[in-house]
Motif scaffolding. Sequence first.
Motif, mmCIF file in Angstrom:
data_model
loop_
_atom_site.group_PDB
_atom_site.id
_atom_site.type_symbol
_atom_site.label_atom_id
_atom_site.label_comp_id
_atom_site.label_asym_id
_atom_site.label_seq_id
_atom_site.Cartn_x
_atom_site.Cartn_y
_atom_site.Cartn_z
ATOM 1 N N CYS A 342 -16.618 -20.218 -4.882
ATOM 2 C CA CYS A 342 -16.261 -19.212 -5.878
ATOM 3 C C CYS A 342 -15.294 -19.789 -6.897
ATOM 4 O O CYS A 342 -14.391 -20.550 -6.558
ATOM 5 C CB CYS A 342 -15.636 -17.996 -5.193
ATOM 6 S SG CYS A 342 -15.349 -16.645 -6.350
ATOM 7 N N THR A 344 -13.419 -17.790 -8.900
ATOM 8 C CA THR A 344 -12.487 -16.751 -9.365
ATOM 9 C C THR A 344 -11.068 -16.884 -8.814
ATOM 10 O O THR A 344 -10.122 -16.469 -9.456
ATOM 11 C CB THR A 344 -13.055 -15.354 -9.014
ATOM 12 O OG1 THR A 344 -14.348 -15.266 -9.590
ATOM 13 C CG2 THR A 344 -12.211 -14.252 -9.588
ATOM 14 N N SER A 345 -10.922 -17.460 -7.636
ATOM 15 C CA SER A 345 -9.589 -17.682 -7.039
ATOM 16 C C SER A 345 -8.748 -16.412 -6.958
ATOM 17 O O SER A 345 -7.594 -16.401 -7.397
ATOM 18 C CB SER A 345 -8.784 -18.727 -7.835
ATOM 19 O OG SER A 345 -9.560 -19.824 -8.142
ATOM 20 N N CYS A 346 -9.323 -15.340 -6.413
ATOM 21 C CA CYS A 346 -8.513 -14.129 -6.238
ATOM 22 C C CYS A 346 -7.382 -14.451 -5.264
ATOM 23 O O CYS A 346 -7.625 -15.030 -4.201
ATOM 24 C CB CYS A 346 -9.369 -12.998 -5.676
ATOM 25 S SG CYS A 346 -10.694 -12.513 -6.772
ATOM 26 N N PHE A 348 -5.791 -12.636 -3.322
ATOM 27 C CA PHE A 348 -5.804 -11.892 -2.060
ATOM 28 C C PHE A 348 -6.916 -12.365 -1.141
ATOM 29 O O PHE A 348 -7.111 -11.823 -0.062
ATOM 30 C CB PHE A 348 -5.991 -10.386 -2.336
ATOM 31 C CG PHE A 348 -7.263 -10.083 -3.083
ATOM 32 C CD1 PHE A 348 -8.461 -9.956 -2.417
ATOM 33 C CD2 PHE A 348 -7.248 -9.949 -4.455
ATOM 34 C CE1 PHE A 348 -9.635 -9.705 -3.098
ATOM 35 C CE2 PHE A 348 -8.422 -9.691 -5.149
ATOM 36 C CZ PHE A 348 -9.607 -9.570 -4.470
ATOM 37 N N CYS A 349 -7.676 -13.397 -1.554
ATOM 38 C CA CYS A 349 -8.902 -13.756 -0.837
ATOM 39 C C CYS A 349 -8.714 -15.051 -0.056
ATOM 40 O O CYS A 349 -8.384 -16.094 -0.622
ATOM 41 C CB CYS A 349 -10.044 -13.910 -1.838
ATOM 42 S SG CYS A 349 -11.590 -14.432 -1.085
ATOM 43 N N PHE A 351 -11.255 -16.122 1.843
ATOM 44 C CA PHE A 351 -12.633 -16.463 2.178
ATOM 45 C C PHE A 351 -13.199 -17.580 1.307
ATOM 46 O O PHE A 351 -13.913 -18.453 1.776
ATOM 47 C CB PHE A 351 -13.480 -15.189 2.043
ATOM 48 C CG PHE A 351 -14.953 -15.407 1.967
ATOM 49 C CD1 PHE A 351 -15.667 -15.787 3.097
ATOM 50 C CD2 PHE A 351 -15.634 -15.229 0.768
ATOM 51 C CE1 PHE A 351 -17.039 -15.985 3.025
ATOM 52 C CE2 PHE A 351 -16.996 -15.426 0.693
ATOM 53 C CZ PHE A 351 -17.697 -15.810 1.823
ATOM 54 N N TYR A 352 -12.860 -17.588 0.038
ATOM 55 C CA TYR A 352 -13.560 -18.480 -0.888
ATOM 56 C C TYR A 352 -13.106 -19.936 -0.745
ATOM 57 O O TYR A 352 -12.023 -20.239 -0.255
ATOM 58 C CB TYR A 352 -13.344 -18.016 -2.333
ATOM 59 C CG TYR A 352 -12.044 -18.496 -2.951
ATOM 60 C CD1 TYR A 352 -12.006 -19.665 -3.695
ATOM 61 C CD2 TYR A 352 -10.855 -17.789 -2.772
ATOM 62 C CE1 TYR A 352 -10.817 -20.126 -4.242
ATOM 63 C CE2 TYR A 352 -9.672 -18.238 -3.312
ATOM 64 C CZ TYR A 352 -9.653 -19.409 -4.053
ATOM 65 O OH TYR A 352 -8.478 -19.862 -4.576
ATOM 66 N N GLY A 388 -19.437 -15.450 -3.176
ATOM 67 C CA GLY A 388 -18.554 -15.917 -4.240
ATOM 68 C C GLY A 388 -19.331 -16.130 -5.526
ATOM 69 O O GLY A 388 -20.557 -15.992 -5.567
ATOM 70 N N LEU A 389 -18.609 -16.481 -6.578
ATOM 71 C CA LEU A 389 -19.259 -16.731 -7.868
ATOM 72 C C LEU A 389 -19.561 -18.222 -7.947
ATOM 73 O O LEU A 389 -18.735 -19.019 -8.385
ATOM 74 C CB LEU A 389 -18.350 -16.284 -9.016
ATOM 75 C CG LEU A 389 -17.760 -14.871 -8.892
ATOM 76 C CD1 LEU A 389 -17.040 -14.480 -10.168
ATOM 77 C CD2 LEU A 389 -18.833 -13.843 -8.560
#
Length: 634
Positions: A342, A344-346, A348-349, A351-352, A388-389
């Motif tokens: 992904c 985006t690097s959120c 709060f995540c 997972f990615y 993910g993106l």
Amino acid sequence: VTTIIPPLPPGVDPLRVLGVDYLNARPLWEAFRGDPRVDLKLAPPSELARALAENEADVGLLPVAAAATMGELRLLRNMALGARGKVRSVAIVSERPIHELDSIALDLSSRTSVVLTRLLLERRKLSPKLFGARPEDAAKAVGDRTGALIIGDPALLLEHRYAHRLDLAQEWFEWTGLPFVFAAWFARPDAVSREQEDLFRIAKQKGLARTDQIAAEHAARSGLEVDSLREYLTASMRYDLGDEELAGLERFWAEAAKAGLLPAVTPSFDEPRVSASRPTLDSILSRAADGERLSASDGVRLMGEGSFFELGLAADAVRRRKHPKDVVTYIVDRNVNYTNVCTTSCRFCAFYRPVGHPEGYVLSREVLGKKLQEVKDAGGVQILLQGGLNPDLRIEWYEDLFRWMKSEYGLGLHALSPEEIIHISQIEELSIRRVLERLHASGLDSVPGGGAEILVDRVRRKIAKAKCSSSEWLEVMRVAHQMGLRSSATMMYGTVDTLEERIQHLVKIRDLQDETGGFTAFFCWDYQHENGTHLPPGENGTHLYLRMQAVARLMLDNVDHVGASWVTQGPAVGQVALRFGADDFGSVMFEENVVSSAGTTFQIGAEAIEKRIHEAGFKATRRNVRYDWLTEPS
Ligand code: SF4
């Protein structure tokens, strides 16, 4: 005549004013151009309420329907966009008399006109099917038994085109004997001083003195006749907000609240302030339990001041009214995260993995096939497919995958949250509509509401800079709903969001639902701050979760279902949530990687879910993504 505008004293910020770029609004804001005391911006009417609520503007030329949903605003005296009788620019046009119409396309750019249309139809005891259309498309929908609500330039341009035309302000006047007010200057409480209010009065005087030039300029741009425009601005439109107009406004708000279309507003029109009076908590709760629409400020008060048990009781009353048979649904499906790569690097995540990371994966057909078969074997009905993106996956990859999944396993495909749809549209340089059309043609059945987090851009920028904006997220859902796809709506709170921002999130979901009716259900949960997340936790916990869900149930009067989020809160809290507004117990989880990467792993099977539902005092039934019952409740 040269007007000398005094400069702003040092340290004083200009007033942030939002106008609307409509011809009829120009006399009210045009004189602000170049005035250093005012920071004037123009926006579509649908943006104004959001900007005021999110403190991006101090004053806005707000449609009166939007003002009613916000509450706690100050109405500037003696200035409005209204009409006493025929207005010409807001009309239902058709080839047959209105009582012979089967359907009406609604230009959704003016919520006030849409609410007025509904009221006027109800008064005539007519119930044609209403559907939304883009402003440029509404008139194109007119057919043998289909009419259209058209607004602004299209209504003026097509004034003599159709056999029948119902002028909404005229119709209102014949009903009530009162003028109709479409929009007025509304300010955030305490944002505007008495001196600043004078600026608006002076601007109006100057603007009305320029109607000839405004008409001429608009005629040159639009192709409309200058005499017709002059007549429109000087005779059809009324810019005053005197006692008669206020009576018309109050009547409109009252009729819309009675019909359940707007929250009840109790205006107090005393000088110098005009604002909704402050209702008691009891009255908000009982109105909510009765199914009346609440304003944003009602929601803020409930979250901030409502007692835990009273919120639960009111939410439970709404749940019982909407679902009187005491049945709680659940779905047997599986959340498959097809890739963890992904961009985006959120924060709060957990997972990615970034592009090129050794732990990045894309699931093979073999692995996917095994998971899908397990779902089929367990009597499952759909796959919730999200990831993910991943920039390496092109639209053809998704199309092939969907077709394969459909032909081999025949499961429902609840796939790709708005963020993923936007990502595909960007790498393919295709419109959102085209991406959704292609994916739908390949097997996509419905769109999960993931990635909504909090639909307020201040929050989104802080928790993940690369996240799509709130309006982009909503636009994907709007297009999906217009295509007949259904979706869920979600909310993840407890990062940097404030109480007010959580309520704004709910209002945005509710507004879009008014427009499309495409959300089947709402789920909320708090941010799971554990292994691998990079954001300190904000407010969270069981108590807040139950309050939040109860208030969501009360605010989202137009969303049928609310799901308990037992995956993050635990099954026991999920049971309590069934008494705080939820009527659905979510899904039998085989796996859920984004949440479980952060360390939260509750997993229970269908039998255990039914047991939990029974223990909480309800019958259980399996459902599909549209919430149709698949088994007899037991
Ligand atoms: S939450 Fe979704 S979009 Fe954000 S980093 Fe994780 S996988 Fe990517």
